[in-house]
Scaffold this motif. Structure first.
Motif, short mmCIF file in Angstrom:
data_model
loop_
_atom_site.label_atom_id
_atom_site.label_comp_id
_atom_site.label_asym_id
_atom_site.label_seq_id
_atom_site.Cartn_x
_atom_site.Cartn_y
_atom_site.Cartn_z
N UNK A 109 1.04 -1.31 -0.06
CA UNK A 109 -0.15 -0.03 -0.05
C UNK A 109 0.71 1.25 -0.08
N UNK A 110 0.73 2.06 -1.10
CA UNK A 110 1.75 3.26 -1.16
C UNK A 110 2.13 3.79 0.08
N UNK A 111 1.09 4.62 0.78
CA UNK A 111 1.19 5.49 2.10
C UNK A 111 1.96 4.62 3.08
N UNK A 112 1.64 3.51 3.30
CA UNK A 112 2.07 2.56 4.32
C UNK A 112 3.75 2.23 4.13
N UNK A 113 3.75 1.99 2.70
CA UNK A 113 5.20 1.49 2.35
C UNK A 113 6.14 2.84 2.45
N UNK A 114 5.57 3.68 2.01
CA UNK A 114 6.56 5.10 2.00
C UNK A 114 6.96 5.25 3.61
N UNK A 115 5.70 5.26 4.40
CA UNK A 115 6.32 5.45 6.00
C UNK A 115 7.25 4.38 6.58
N UNK A 116 7.16 3.00 5.99
CA UNK A 116 7.83 1.95 6.33
C UNK A 116 9.23 2.11 6.03
#
Length: 157
Positions: A109-116
């Protein structure tokens, strides 16, 4: 004013018009002599789309092999685009030095992956573009901003 910027996470959708945000990330990198990680997140194929792909495949083909091959091709295309951008659009004095730029392709999921990824690399700042004219922020950039523990620089595209 931003605090010391040592690691920049640039999140890109690699769509047409994303260059202003990357230019901003490169500018920050030059200003602070930091490191950039160019991140593109691929959303996984799920549900009906996965069943459709399976129904169109030969019996001897592996969905995992097709998936891995596709991700490999995307990785190479993104690397080629980034290298071409640097060659064609960056002035000699702003060229990134060897080892100053990494390219990552992640799935999720883009936003979750960016934060991770930002947490994993301990990013000083996240730089990303936004396309939506009617609302202030797009869905991904909005979720990143509202859930991030670090500064987020959103560049209008």
């Amino acid at each position: 004013m931003l605090p010391e910027v040592t690691r920049i996470l640039y999140a890109s959708d690699i769509q047409q018009g994303a260059r202003p945000a990357f230019r901003t990330a490169v500018s920050l990198c030059g200003r602070y002599h930091s490191h950039i990680t160019f991140l593109h997140v691929v959303e996984p194929v799920r549900g009906n789309a996965e069943r459709l792909v399976k129904s169109m495949m030969h019996e001897d083909a592996s969905l995992q092999a097709l998936h891995d091959d596709s991700l490999g091709k995307i990785r190479q295309q993104v690397r080629d685009r980034v290298e071409r951008f640097c060659r064609e659009e960056l002035a000699a004095e702003t060229m990134l030095e060897q080892g100053q730029l990494d390219v990552r392709i992640e799935e999720g999921t883009p936003w979750k992956t960016i934060l991770a990824v930002a947490d994993e690399m301990d990013a000083s700042v996240i730089v990303m573009g936004v396309r939506h004219q009617k609302s202030l922020l797009g869905n991904t950039s909005s979720k990143v901003m509202h859930n991030s523990k670090r500064p987020v620089l959103v560049v209008p595209l």
